[in-house]
Scaffold this motif. Structure first.
Motif, PDB file in Angstrom:
ATOM      1  N   PRO A 134       0.718  -1.154   0.094  1.00 48.74           N
ATOM      2  CA  PRO A 134      -0.040   0.151  -0.109  1.00 48.74           C
ATOM      3  C   PRO A 134       0.842   1.420  -0.064  1.00 48.74           C
ATOM      4  N   LYS A 135       0.691   2.177  -0.796  1.00 50.74           N
ATOM      5  CA  LYS A 135       1.398   3.445  -1.108  1.00 50.74           C
ATOM      6  C   LYS A 135       0.592   4.680  -0.545  1.00 50.74           C
ATOM      7  N   VAL A 136      -0.737   4.621  -0.460  1.00 54.59           N
ATOM      8  CA  VAL A 136      -1.521   5.857  -0.353  1.00 54.59           C
ATOM      9  C   VAL A 136      -2.758   5.507   0.967  1.00 54.59           C
ATOM     10  N   LEU A 137      -3.048   6.233   1.880  1.00 50.45           N
ATOM     11  CA  LEU A 137      -3.992   6.198   2.663  1.00 50.45           C
ATOM     12  C   LEU A 137      -4.809   7.284   2.700  1.00 50.45           C
ATOM     13  N   ILE A 138      -6.064   7.072   2.525  1.00 52.66           N
ATOM     14  CA  ILE A 138      -6.969   8.083   2.401  1.00 52.66           C
ATOM     15  C   ILE A 138      -8.247   7.930   3.501  1.00 52.66           C
ATOM     16  N   LEU A 139      -7.885   8.954   4.701  1.00 50.23           N
ATOM     17  CA  LEU A 139      -8.906   8.911   5.589  1.00 50.23           C
ATOM     18  C   LEU A 139      -9.979   9.868   5.367  1.00 50.23           C
ATOM     19  N   LEU A 140     -11.197   9.157   5.809  1.00 56.54           N
ATOM     20  CA  LEU A 140     -12.632   9.941   5.425  1.00 56.54           C
ATOM     21  C   LEU A 140     -13.250   9.452   6.671  1.00 56.54           C
ATOM     22  N   PRO A 141     -14.207  10.557   7.077  1.00 60.84           N
ATOM     23  CA  PRO A 141     -15.084  10.289   8.318  1.00 60.84           C
ATOM     24  C   PRO A 141     -16.344   9.335   8.337  1.00 60.84           C
ATOM     25  N   GLN A 142     -16.981   9.184   7.159  1.00 58.69           N
ATOM     26  CA  GLN A 142     -17.984   8.437   7.087  1.00 58.69           C
ATOM     27  C   GLN A 142     -18.223   7.707   5.687  1.00 58.69           C
ATOM     28  N   ARG A 143     -19.037   6.807   5.376  1.00 58.57           N
ATOM     29  CA  ARG A 143     -19.161   5.978   4.448  1.00 58.57           C
ATOM     30  C   ARG A 143     -19.607   6.636   3.256  1.00 58.57           C
ATOM     31  N   ASN A 144     -20.512   7.660   3.462  1.00 57.15           N
ATOM     32  CA  ASN A 144     -21.049   8.424   2.353  1.00 57.15           C
ATOM     33  C   ASN A 144     -19.862   9.210   1.815  1.00 57.15           C
ATOM     34  N   PHE A 145     -18.936   9.568   2.352  1.00 54.32           N
ATOM     35  CA  PHE A 145     -17.798  10.483   1.740  1.00 54.32           C
ATOM     36  C   PHE A 145     -16.895   9.367   0.912  1.00 54.32           C
ATOM     37  N   ALA A 146     -16.880   8.079   1.594  1.00 50.21           N
ATOM     38  CA  ALA A 146     -16.023   7.182   0.968  1.00 50.21           C
ATOM     39  C   ALA A 146     -16.518   6.783  -0.299  1.00 50.21           C
ATOM     40  N   PHE A 147     -18.040   6.452  -0.375  1.00 48.61           N
ATOM     41  CA  PHE A 147     -18.762   6.185  -1.485  1.00 48.61           C
ATOM     42  C   PHE A 147     -18.610   7.019  -2.624  1.00 48.61           C
ATOM     43  N   CYS A 148     -18.500   8.362  -2.384  1.00 43.57           N
ATOM     44  CA  CYS A 148     -18.462   9.334  -3.410  1.00 43.57           C
ATOM     45  C   CYS A 148     -17.098   9.352  -3.958  1.00 43.57           C
ATOM     46  N   LEU A 149     -16.170   9.332  -2.925  1.00 43.20           N
ATOM     47  CA  LEU A 149     -14.629   9.389  -3.379  1.00 43.20           C
ATOM     48  C   LEU A 149     -14.072   8.117  -4.332  1.00 43.20           C
ATOM     49  N   VAL A 150     -14.705   6.862  -3.654  1.00 44.40           N
ATOM     50  CA  VAL A 150     -14.185   5.755  -4.362  1.00 44.40           C
ATOM     51  C   VAL A 150     -14.827   5.585  -5.786  1.00 44.40           C
ATOM     52  N   ARG A 151     -15.977   6.012  -5.876  1.00 47.64           N
ATOM     53  CA  ARG A 151     -16.650   6.163  -7.358  1.00 47.64           C
ATOM     54  C   ARG A 151     -15.884   6.981  -8.394  1.00 47.64           C
ATOM     55  N   ARG A 152     -15.472   8.241  -7.898  1.00 48.52           N
ATOM     56  CA  ARG A 152     -14.600   9.002  -8.564  1.00 48.52           C
ATOM     57  C   ARG A 152     -13.304   8.532  -8.640  1.00 48.52           C
ATOM     58  N   LEU A 153     -12.598   8.033  -7.690  1.00 49.50           N
ATOM     59  CA  LEU A 153     -11.326   7.158  -8.019  1.00 49.50           C
ATOM     60  C   LEU A 153     -11.508   6.210  -9.188  1.00 49.50           C
ATOM     61  N   VAL A 154     -12.541   5.274  -9.008  1.00 47.92           N
ATOM     62  CA  VAL A 154     -12.408   4.211  -9.937  1.00 47.92           C
ATOM     63  C   VAL A 154     -12.824   4.928 -11.226  1.00 47.92           C
ATOM     64  N   ALA A 155     -13.676   5.921 -11.560  1.00 44.82           N
ATOM     65  CA  ALA A 155     -13.504   6.580 -12.912  1.00 44.82           C
ATOM     66  C   ALA A 155     -12.621   7.133 -13.486  1.00 44.82           C
ATOM     67  N   LEU A 156     -11.849   8.000 -12.579  1.00 45.25           N
ATOM     68  CA  LEU A 156     -10.414   8.396 -12.869  1.00 45.25           C
ATOM     69  C   LEU A 156      -9.457   7.288 -13.366  1.00 45.25           C
ATOM     70  N   ALA A 157      -9.086   6.300 -12.462  1.00 43.80           N
ATOM     71  CA  ALA A 157      -8.387   5.184 -12.586  1.00 43.80           C
ATOM     72  C   ALA A 157      -8.576   4.419 -14.089  1.00 43.80           C
ATOM     73  N   MET A 158     -10.132   4.134 -14.348  1.00 50.45           N
ATOM     74  CA  MET A 158     -10.291   3.447 -15.346  1.00 50.45           C
ATOM     75  C   MET A 158      -9.846   4.230 -16.787  1.00 50.45           C
ATOM     76  N   ARG A 159      -9.852   5.614 -16.629  1.00 51.41           N
ATOM     77  CA  ARG A 159      -9.489   6.356 -17.902  1.00 51.41           C
ATOM     78  C   ARG A 159      -8.020   6.810 -17.843  1.00 51.41           C
ATOM     79  N   GLU A 160      -7.461   6.836 -16.591  1.00 54.98           N
ATOM     80  CA  GLU A 160      -5.892   6.608 -16.831  1.00 54.98           C
ATOM     81  C   GLU A 160      -5.145   5.334 -16.911  1.00 54.98           C
ATOM     82  N   THR A 161      -5.479   4.176 -16.686  1.00 52.01           N
ATOM     83  CA  THR A 161      -4.816   3.043 -16.674  1.00 52.01           C
ATOM     84  C   THR A 161      -5.510   2.147 -17.745  1.00 52.01           C
ATOM     85  N   ARG A 162      -6.501   2.662 -18.505  1.00 49.44           N
ATOM     86  CA  ARG A 162      -7.247   1.818 -19.377  1.00 49.44           C
ATOM     87  C   ARG A 162      -7.890   0.434 -18.788  1.00 49.44           C
TER      88      ARG A 162
END
Length: 210
Positions: free
Chosen positions: A79-107
């Motif tokens: 593991p290289k990155v640790l992202i701390l968030l207070p609640q699951r609703n924040f994590a839900f939005c962040l992970v969805r955006r992370l997946v969208a960016l990762a799919m675009r950047e890594t094909r």
């Protein structure tokens, strides 16, 4: 400058350029680290092959000595990155955006664990505002926009999610020691440390290299 509290009907769904910036930075860090490790491993393999060939030609037996230093390109754990968030609703939005960016950047063309993620990080019992009765709708409307945005969805504050990113796929709920990114709440990290008996020597904690 700090990001203001989310407001409006979309709440946490509002695009956040600050989030995009640090998520892209994290993805870039992971990609560069993986590329560096691959190149160094290829160099080591080539050097070992050359050393064996030279030793064989000289009639030497045993393991040949490498004429190069071992690169320090890896941490104690993956593991290289640790992202701390207070609640699951924040994590839900962040992970969805992370997946969208990762799919675009890594094909990447597949995401494993999507159904489980939606199930665990949303609140299926939460009513849409259109489905509420008049009283509930009035009580919700009386709350400030910031309150409505922050206190909607799954507000559980104890979670830890491992994410592994490769060029072909993105895996949610991967083993934390095999993950590239860990998304967690401070309470979950503190609880895990307490269960393990406090801070551990390097290499025995999943966050040793974050």
């Amino acid at each position: 400058a700090c990001r203001p509290y989310p407001t409006g009907s979309r709440g946490l769904e509002v695009p956040d350029p600050h989030m995009d910036a640090y998520l892209l930075h994290a993805l870039n860090h992971i990609a560069k680290t993986a590329d560096r490790i691959k190149k160094n491993n290829d160099r080591l393999a080539a050097a070992e092959e050359a050393a064996r060939a030279a030793a064989t030609a000289a009639g030497q037996k045993g393991n040949p000595t490498l004429d190069m230093s071992i690169p320090r390109d890896q941490g104690f754990t993956r593991p290289k990155v640790l992202i701390l968030l207070p609640q699951r609703n924040f994590a839900f939005c962040l992970v969805r955006r992370l997946v969208a960016l990762a799919m675009r950047e890594t094909r990447a063309d597949s995401v494993q664990g999507k159904e489980k993620f939606v199930e665990q990080f949303t609140d299926p019992e939460e009513e849409d505002e259109e489905d509420m009765d008049a009283g509930a709708r009035a009580r919700r409307s009386s709350k400030p926009a910031e309150w409505r945005a922050l206190f909607s969805g799954n507000m559980d504050d104890h979670f830890r999610l491992g994410i592994k990113i490769t060029r072909g796929s993105i895996r949610l709920f991967s083993d934390v020691f095999q993950s590239d990114i860990i998304v967690a709440s401070p309470i979950a990290i503190a609880t895990k440390l307490a269960e393990d008996g406090g801070p551990k020597p390097p290499g025995t904690s999943s966050t040793s290299s974050t």
